[in-house]
Motif scaffolding. Structure first.
Motif, PDB file in Angstrom:
ATOM      1  N   PRO A 190      11.423   2.199  11.600  1.00  0.00           N
ATOM      2  CA  PRO A 190      10.535   3.117  10.880  1.00  0.00           C
ATOM      3  C   PRO A 190      10.840   3.195   9.387  1.00  0.00           C
ATOM      4  O   PRO A 190       9.934   3.388   8.573  1.00  0.00           O
ATOM      5  N   VAL A 191      12.108   3.050   9.025  1.00  0.00           N
ATOM      6  CA  VAL A 191      12.464   3.076   7.606  1.00  0.00           C
ATOM      7  C   VAL A 191      11.935   1.831   6.902  1.00  0.00           C
ATOM      8  O   VAL A 191      11.321   1.913   5.828  1.00  0.00           O
ATOM      9  N   LEU A 192      12.136   0.666   7.505  1.00  0.00           N
ATOM     10  CA  LEU A 192      11.708  -0.589   6.894  1.00  0.00           C
ATOM     11  C   LEU A 192      10.204  -0.776   6.955  1.00  0.00           C
ATOM     12  O   LEU A 192       9.655  -1.627   6.240  1.00  0.00           O
ATOM     13  N   ALA A 193       9.526  -0.024   7.808  1.00  0.00           N
ATOM     14  CA  ALA A 193       8.065  -0.120   7.874  1.00  0.00           C
ATOM     15  C   ALA A 193       7.408   0.478   6.641  1.00  0.00           C
ATOM     16  O   ALA A 193       6.229   0.224   6.377  1.00  0.00           O
ATOM     17  N   ASN A 194       8.160   1.285   5.888  1.00  0.00           N
ATOM     18  CA  ASN A 194       7.645   1.870   4.652  1.00  0.00           C
ATOM     19  C   ASN A 194       8.014   0.968   3.477  1.00  0.00           C
ATOM     20  O   ASN A 194       8.408  -0.186   3.652  1.00  0.00           O
ATOM     21  N   ALA A 195       7.856   1.489   2.277  1.00  0.00           N
ATOM     22  CA  ALA A 195       8.119   0.698   1.071  1.00  0.00           C
ATOM     23  C   ALA A 195       9.616   0.638   0.780  1.00  0.00           C
ATOM     24  O   ALA A 195      10.088   0.988  -0.312  1.00  0.00           O
ATOM     25  N   VAL A 196      10.385   0.198   1.761  1.00  0.00           N
ATOM     26  CA  VAL A 196      11.832   0.074   1.625  1.00  0.00           C
ATOM     27  C   VAL A 196      12.224  -1.335   2.051  1.00  0.00           C
ATOM     28  O   VAL A 196      11.983  -1.734   3.188  1.00  0.00           O
ATOM     29  N   GLY A 197      12.799  -2.094   1.148  1.00  0.00           N
ATOM     30  CA  GLY A 197      13.233  -3.443   1.466  1.00  0.00           C
ATOM     31  C   GLY A 197      14.537  -3.433   2.250  1.00  0.00           C
ATOM     32  O   GLY A 197      15.267  -2.440   2.274  1.00  0.00           O
ATOM     33  N   ARG A 198      14.831  -4.559   2.869  1.00  0.00           N
ATOM     34  CA  ARG A 198      16.045  -4.639   3.686  1.00  0.00           C
ATOM     35  C   ARG A 198      17.307  -4.468   2.837  1.00  0.00           C
ATOM     36  O   ARG A 198      18.251  -3.798   3.247  1.00  0.00           O
ATOM     37  N   VAL A 199      17.318  -5.114   1.666  1.00  0.00           N
ATOM     38  CA  VAL A 199      18.501  -5.015   0.814  1.00  0.00           C
ATOM     39  C   VAL A 199      18.697  -3.589   0.334  1.00  0.00           C
ATOM     40  O   VAL A 199      19.831  -3.077   0.305  1.00  0.00           O
ATOM     41  N   ARG A 200      17.610  -2.936  -0.028  1.00  0.00           N
ATOM     42  CA  ARG A 200      17.709  -1.552  -0.476  1.00  0.00           C
ATOM     43  C   ARG A 200      18.202  -0.651   0.652  1.00  0.00           C
ATOM     44  O   ARG A 200      19.030   0.244   0.440  1.00  0.00           O
TER      45      ARG A 200
ATOM     46  N   LEU B  11      31.293 -12.173  -2.893  1.00  0.00           N
ATOM     47  CA  LEU B  11      30.602 -13.322  -2.304  1.00  0.00           C
ATOM     48  C   LEU B  11      30.247 -13.070  -0.842  1.00  0.00           C
ATOM     49  O   LEU B  11      29.152 -13.439  -0.376  1.00  0.00           O
ATOM     50  N   LEU B  12      31.154 -12.459  -0.094  1.00  0.00           N
ATOM     51  CA  LEU B  12      30.885 -12.175   1.320  1.00  0.00           C
ATOM     52  C   LEU B  12      29.729 -11.198   1.467  1.00  0.00           C
ATOM     53  O   LEU B  12      28.850 -11.380   2.330  1.00  0.00           O
ATOM     54  N   VAL B  13      29.718 -10.156   0.650  1.00  0.00           N
ATOM     55  CA  VAL B  13      28.621  -9.180   0.713  1.00  0.00           C
ATOM     56  C   VAL B  13      27.304  -9.849   0.333  1.00  0.00           C
ATOM     57  O   VAL B  13      26.268  -9.638   0.984  1.00  0.00           O
ATOM     58  N   ALA B  14      27.322 -10.657  -0.720  1.00  0.00           N
ATOM     59  CA  ALA B  14      26.094 -11.347  -1.141  1.00  0.00           C
ATOM     60  C   ALA B  14      25.580 -12.270  -0.039  1.00  0.00           C
ATOM     61  O   ALA B  14      24.366 -12.329   0.228  1.00  0.00           O
ATOM     62  N   GLY B  15      26.495 -12.992   0.615  1.00  0.00           N
ATOM     63  CA  GLY B  15      26.078 -13.856   1.705  1.00  0.00           C
ATOM     64  C   GLY B  15      25.488 -13.078   2.873  1.00  0.00           C
ATOM     65  O   GLY B  15      24.499 -13.496   3.482  1.00  0.00           O
ATOM     66  N   GLY B  16      26.096 -11.942   3.176  1.00  0.00           N
ATOM     67  CA  GLY B  16      25.577 -11.110   4.258  1.00  0.00           C
ATOM     68  C   GLY B  16      24.196 -10.561   3.954  1.00  0.00           C
ATOM     69  O   GLY B  16      23.307 -10.557   4.820  1.00  0.00           O
ATOM     70  N   LEU B  17      23.982 -10.109   2.714  1.00  0.00           N
ATOM     71  CA  LEU B  17      22.666  -9.574   2.343  1.00  0.00           C
ATOM     72  C   LEU B  17      21.613 -10.673   2.313  1.00  0.00           C
ATOM     73  O   LEU B  17      20.455 -10.442   2.696  1.00  0.00           O
ATOM     74  N   ALA B  18      22.012 -11.871   1.872  1.00  0.00           N
ATOM     75  CA  ALA B  18      21.062 -12.983   1.887  1.00  0.00           C
ATOM     76  C   ALA B  18      20.646 -13.327   3.321  1.00  0.00           C
ATOM     77  O   ALA B  18      19.471 -13.584   3.605  1.00  0.00           O
ATOM     78  N   GLY B  19      21.612 -13.328   4.233  1.00  0.00           N
ATOM     79  CA  GLY B  19      21.278 -13.575   5.632  1.00  0.00           C
ATOM     80  C   GLY B  19      20.402 -12.493   6.216  1.00  0.00           C
ATOM     81  O   GLY B  19      19.477 -12.783   7.002  1.00  0.00           O
ATOM     82  N   LEU B  20      20.639 -11.244   5.840  1.00  0.00           N
ATOM     83  CA  LEU B  20      19.829 -10.131   6.342  1.00  0.00           C
ATOM     84  C   LEU B  20      18.384 -10.254   5.894  1.00  0.00           C
ATOM     85  O   LEU B  20      17.453  -9.931   6.653  1.00  0.00           O
ATOM     86  N   ARG B  21      18.152 -10.734   4.679  1.00  0.00           N
ATOM     87  CA  ARG B  21      16.785 -10.874   4.164  1.00  0.00           C
ATOM     88  C   ARG B  21      16.003 -11.941   4.917  1.00  0.00           C
ATOM     89  O   ARG B  21      14.776 -11.833   5.057  1.00  0.00           O
ATOM     90  N   ARG B  22      16.688 -12.950   5.427  1.00  0.00           N
ATOM     91  CA  ARG B  22      15.992 -14.101   6.002  1.00  0.00           C
ATOM     92  C   ARG B  22      15.828 -14.062   7.519  1.00  0.00           C
ATOM     93  O   ARG B  22      14.940 -14.711   8.056  1.00  0.00           O
ATOM     94  N   ARG B  23      16.655 -13.332   8.196  1.00  0.00           N
ATOM     95  CA  ARG B  23      16.614 -13.371   9.657  1.00  0.00           C
ATOM     96  C   ARG B  23      15.681 -12.310  10.221  1.00  0.00           C
ATOM     97  O   ARG B  23      15.244 -11.394   9.520  1.00  0.00           O
ATOM     98  N   ASP B  24      15.382 -12.445  11.531  1.00  0.00           N
ATOM     99  CA  ASP B  24      14.599 -11.435  12.225  1.00  0.00           C
ATOM    100  C   ASP B  24      15.474 -10.224  12.529  1.00  0.00           C
ATOM    101  O   ASP B  24      16.689 -10.336  12.719  1.00  0.00           O
ATOM    102  N   MET B  25      14.856  -9.062  12.608  1.00  0.00           N
ATOM    103  CA  MET B  25      15.585  -7.862  12.988  1.00  0.00           C
ATOM    104  C   MET B  25      15.840  -7.901  14.491  1.00  0.00           C
ATOM    105  O   MET B  25      14.990  -8.331  15.279  1.00  0.00           O
ATOM    106  N   THR B  26      17.042  -7.467  14.904  1.00  0.00           N
ATOM    107  CA  THR B  26      17.399  -7.467  16.325  1.00  0.00           C
ATOM    108  C   THR B  26      17.120  -6.111  16.922  1.00  0.00           C
ATOM    109  O   THR B  26      17.062  -5.091  16.235  1.00  0.00           O
ATOM    110  N   THR B  27      16.971  -6.092  18.244  1.00  0.00           N
ATOM    111  CA  THR B  27      16.752  -4.835  18.966  1.00  0.00           C
ATOM    112  C   THR B  27      17.613  -4.839  20.205  1.00  0.00           C
ATOM    113  O   THR B  27      18.103  -5.874  20.631  1.00  0.00           O
TER     114      THR B  27
END
Length: 532
Positions: free
Chosen positions: A385-395, A516-532
Motif C-alpha cells: 500500500p505504501v509503494l502503490a502511492n507516489a513513493v519509490g522503492r529507494v525512498r 558500496l554494499l548499501v548501494a548494491g542492495g538498493l540497486a537490486g531492490l529497484r530491479r527485482r519483483d516484490m516478494t510476498t
C-alpha cells in the motif's frame, strides 16, 4: 472473522502438530544450528581458556577471594561457587549461555506463532485439518528440540570435567531457554505484532538479567531475593560442579509448565490474527505523511529500547573497569587475553577497548534487526500500500535505513556517554573508541541490505553473518585464534581504542565498503519483483 476449522477436543486441538513441527524445523534449518553452534562453542571453549588463566589451585583460590570482594564483577558474571575448572566454566559462561538460549527460544516461538499469523500464512494452514493449538505446540516443540540439542552438546562436551556437573549445566541452560520460550508464547497471544512480541519478551529477559545482577552485587552466594526473582538467578543457583541443587530444575520446570498452561489457555480464547492487546490505530496523516515518518513510527520503540540498554551497559562496564584491573592483577595470561581483545596498551585501556568492542558486536545485531524490518514489511504485504502511492522503492527503503544506520551511531554514542558516567575519566577517548566501531557495524548492516535487495529469500542469512562475527569477536581472542580467522570479521581491522593509535585507513575502507554494499542492495531492490 477467521477461525480454526476444527471443533474443540483434546485430540483435534493438536491435529497436524507433527507436520507443522517438521515444517518449522525445516524453515529454521540454518538459524537453529547457528544459534546452537555459537552457544555450544562459547561454553565448550571456556575450560581450556580458564585452565590457561588459572592453572594452579592457588590461582583459583585467589580468584574466589577476589570475587567475594568485587561486587561489580559479580553483577557481570555472578558469584563463584567452586574452584574446579567445571565450576569456573559454569560461573564464567553459564548466565550468558542461558541468555543466548532464551533469545534463540523466543525467536523460534514468535516466528512460528505470531509471525505466521501476521503474514497471513497461518490463515491458509488453519483452513485445513489443523488444530487450534497445533501451531503453538509445534513452535514450543521446535524450541524444545533446539534446547535439547544444546543440552546434549554441552553435557557431552563437558563430561570430561565431571558428568554430573555437565548434565546440570546442560539441563539448566536448556531449561532457561524453555522458560523464555513459554514467556514468548504468552506474549504472542497478548500482542498483535510479531515485532512487539519479540521486543516485550526481550525486555522480560533484560529485566531478568538486571534483577540477577542487582542481587549478585549485594551478596556473594546468590542468596539475594532479587537473584531468586530471575530465571537466570535460578540457573546460577543450580550450582553445576559445586554440590548441585537439583531441586532448582523443578523450579524451572514448574515455571515452564505454568507459563505453558497460560499460553494454551489464551490461545484457546482468541480468534486467529487477533490479540488481547490490539494495536492502537494511529493517524494516517501529519506525522505519518512520509515514508521516513512511517519508518520512524514503526522503529522508534526499538531505537529507544536499544538506546537505554546501551547507555546502562556503558555505565555498568565503566563502573567495573577498576575492579577488572584488580581482578587480573599479576595474571599474565588474563592480561594477554584482554590485550588481544583491546590492543597492546595498559590493562585499563585494554579492558575498556574490549568492552567497547563487545558492545560494537552487539550493535551489529541491532542494525541487522533494523534493516530486516524492510524484509518484514515486504513479506507481510504492508509495503505494497505504501509503494502503490507516489513513493519509490529507494525512498521507502531509505526511511528504514536512516534509522538503522543512524540508530547504530546513536546507541554507540550513548554507550560512550555511559562509560564516561560509570568510569568518570577519559570522556573523549572513550567516546572515540565507541564511535570507531561504527564502520564495522555498518558493513554488517550493508550486507543485510545487499541480501534483502538482491536475494530477498536469503535475507535472514544476515543473522548468521552477525552471529559468526559475534562468535569470532567473543571466542577468538580467548582461544588465541590465528590472525587470519580474526580478520574475517570487519571488527578485526579496527584500531583498538582507547590506548591504541588511531588508524584512518581501515576506518575509511570499511566505511566505503559499507556504502558500496548499501548501494548494491538498493540497486537490486529497484530491479527485482516484490516478494510476498
Amino acid at each position: 472473522m477467521t477461525t480454526f476449522a476444527v471443533r474443540p477436543g483434546s485430540s483435534r486441538q493438536l491435529a497436524g502438530t507433527g507436520i507443522l513441527l517438521r515444517f518449522a524445523l525445516r524453515r529454521d534449518r540454518l538459524m537453529i544450528p547457528v544459534w546452537i553452534a555459537v552457544n555450544a562453542l562459547m561454553v565448550l571453549s571456556m575450560p581450556g581458556t580458564l585452565e590457561g588463566l588459572y592453572g594452579t589451585p592457588a590461582e583459583r583460590a585467589d580468584l574466589l577471594r577476589q570475587m567475594e570482594a568485587n561486587s561489580s564483577l559479580r553483577a557481570m558474571v555472578g558469584p563463584v561457587f567452586g574452584d574446579s575448572l567445571g565450576a569456573l566454566t559454569a560461573w564464567r559462561v553459564g548466565i550468558y549461555a542461558g541468555a543466548l538460549a532464551a533469545v534463540m527460544s523466543l525467536l523460534i516461538v514468535v516466528r512460528h506463532t505470531r509471525d505466521e499469523e501476521e503474514s497471513g500464512r497461518q490463515e491458509l494452514v488453519a483452513s485445513g485439518m489443523v488444530g487450534r493449538r497445533a501451531s503453538l505446540t509445534a513452535a514450543l516443540l521446535a524450541a524444545a528440540v533446539a534446547n535439547g540439542v544444546l543440552a546434549l552438546l554441552v553435557t557431552a562436551g563437558l563430561a570430561g570435567r565431571g558428568t554430573t556437573g555437565a548434565l546440570a549445566l546442560g539441563l539448566g541452560i536448556a531449561a532457561v531457554g524453555m522458560v523464555f520460550a513459554t514467556t514468548a508464547a504468552i506474549v504472542a497471544q497478548l500482542t498483535e505484532s510479531a515485532r512487539l512480541a519479540r521486543g516485550l519478551t526481550a525486555a522480560v529477559l533484560g529485566a531478568a538479567f538486571v534483577l540477577r545482577a542487582a542481587g549478585d552485587s549485594a551478596t556473594d552466594d546468590g542468596s539475594s531475593v532479587l537473584t531468586w526473582l530471575s530465571p537466570l538467578g535460578w540457573l546460577e543457583n543450580l550450582r553445576p560442579y559445586a554440590s548441585e541443587r537439583w531441586w532448582v530444575l523443578a523450579l524451572l520446570a514448574g515455571a515452564v509448565a505454568l507459563q505453558g498452561t497460560v499460553a494454551y489457555a489464551l490461545a484457546g480464547r482468541r480468534d486467529l490474527g487477533m490479540s488481547f492487546l490490539p494495536t492502537r490505530p494511529g493517524p494516517a496523516s501529519g506525522r505519518l505523511g512520509s515514508a521516513g515518518a512511517l519508518a520512524w513510527r514503526l522503529q522508534r520503540g526499538g531505537v529507544l529500547g536499544w538506546s537505554i540498554g546501551f547507555f546502562l551497559a556503558g555505565v555498568v562496564y565503566g563502573g567495573m573497569t577498576d575492579g577488572a584491573a584488580d581482578l587480573v592483577g599479576d595474571n599474565e595470561n588474563a592480561r594477554r587475553i584482554f590485550e588481544r581483545m583491546g590492543g597492546q596498551s595498559g590493562l585499563t585501556d585494554a579492558f575498556l577497548a574490549s568492552m567497547v568492542g563487545m558492545l560494537g558486536l552487539i550493535a551489529a545485531l541491532y542494525i541487522v534487526a533494523s534493516v530486516l524490518r524492510l524484509h518484514g514489511e515486504e513479506t507481510s504485504g504492508r509495503a505494497e500500500p505504501v509503494l502503490a502511492n507516489a513513493v519509490g522503492r529507494v525512498r521507502w527503503a531509505a526511511g528504514h535505513l536512516v534509522i538503522a544506520f543512524g540508530g547504530s551511531a546513536l546507541i554507540m554514542l550513548l554507550a560512550g556517554l555511559g562509560f564516561a558516567v560509570g568510569y568518570g575519566k577519559e570522556t573523549g577517548p572513550i567516546l572515540a573508541a565507541c564511535l570507531v566501531q561504527l564502520p564495522a557495524v555498518w558493513v554488517i548492516g550493508g550486507l543485510a541490505v545487499l541480501l534483502h535487495g538482491v536475494l530477498p529469500r536469503a535475507a535472514l542469512a544476515a543473522w548468521g553473518v552477525a552471529g559468526a562475527v559475534l562468535l569470532i569477536g567473543w571466542v577468538g581472542p580467548a582461544l588465541d585464534a590465528p590472525r587470519a580467522v580474526l580478520d574475517v570479521s570487519p571488527f578485526g581491522h579496527l584500531p583498538k581504542l582507547p590506548g591504541g593509535s588511531m588508524q584512518w585507513g581501515p576506518v575509511l575502507v570499511l566505511t566505503g565498503l559499507a556504502v558500496l554494499l548499501v548501494a548494491g542492495g538498493l540497486a537490486g531492490l529497484r530491479r527485482r519483483d516484490m516478494t510476498t
